[in-house]
Design a protein around this motif. Sequence first.
Motif, mmCIF file in Angstrom:
data_model
loop_
_atom_site.group_PDB
_atom_site.id
_atom_site.type_symbol
_atom_site.label_atom_id
_atom_site.label_comp_id
_atom_site.label_asym_id
_atom_site.label_seq_id
_atom_site.Cartn_x
_atom_site.Cartn_y
_atom_site.Cartn_z
ATOM 1 N N ILE A 8 43.265 46.585 44.754
ATOM 2 C CA ILE A 8 44.712 46.672 44.610
ATOM 3 C C ILE A 8 45.320 47.223 42.642
ATOM 4 N N PHE A 9 44.544 46.099 42.129
ATOM 5 C CA PHE A 9 44.914 46.812 40.704
ATOM 6 C C PHE A 9 43.803 47.796 40.212
ATOM 7 N N ASP A 10 42.596 48.132 40.980
ATOM 8 C CA ASP A 10 41.803 49.080 40.060
ATOM 9 C C ASP A 10 41.769 50.625 40.860
ATOM 10 N N MET A 20 51.367 45.899 36.646
ATOM 11 C CA MET A 20 51.358 45.475 38.427
ATOM 12 C C MET A 20 51.234 44.115 37.919
ATOM 13 N N PHE A 21 52.681 43.653 38.774
ATOM 14 C CA PHE A 21 52.179 41.978 38.906
ATOM 15 C C PHE A 21 52.669 41.547 39.778
ATOM 16 N N GLY A 22 52.222 40.242 39.987
ATOM 17 C CA GLY A 22 51.778 39.129 40.665
ATOM 18 C C GLY A 22 52.965 38.268 40.816
ATOM 19 N N ILE A 38 49.533 41.210 35.482
ATOM 20 C CA ILE A 38 48.355 41.184 35.471
ATOM 21 C C ILE A 38 47.552 42.855 34.874
ATOM 22 N N ASP A 39 46.753 41.769 34.047
ATOM 23 C CA ASP A 39 45.480 42.793 32.788
ATOM 24 C C ASP A 39 44.366 43.351 33.557
ATOM 25 N N MET A 45 39.107 37.723 34.586
ATOM 26 C CA MET A 45 38.818 36.061 34.829
ATOM 27 C C MET A 45 38.865 36.174 36.104
ATOM 28 N N TYR A 46 38.977 36.646 37.637
ATOM 29 C CA TYR A 46 39.335 35.723 38.692
ATOM 30 C C TYR A 46 38.525 36.864 39.760
ATOM 31 N N ARG A 47 38.029 37.722 39.474
ATOM 32 C CA ARG A 47 37.671 39.146 40.384
ATOM 33 C C ARG A 47 35.956 38.675 41.161
#
Length: 95
Positions: A8-10, A20-22, A38-39, A45-47
């Motif tokens: 979704i971020f991509d 984008m916010f989580g 979410i930047d 860091m989580y991908r």
Amino acid sequence: GHNVIAGIFDAVMLNPESKMFGFCDGPHGIFSGNYVEIDAELMNMYRNTGGFDMIGSGRHKIEKPEQFAASKDTCEQLDLDGLVVIGGDDSNTNA
């Protein structure tokens, strides 16, 4: 978990003006206004790590009128164009 968020971020970041916010800890984060932007740094860091450690998850439901009102207020304050619910059938009872 994290790879769904990454996908979704991509897509969202194809427009560099987008944000984008989580919402932290699931629906509770929406009605309590607990969120994180979410930047790229956070996402990277989580991908490919699996899980939902980045924003957590929760079993809360948005059920009471004041929770619906607070959720609406949060979404309006963030000027959201959309809201994506990630989860199974229980998560999507709020969708």
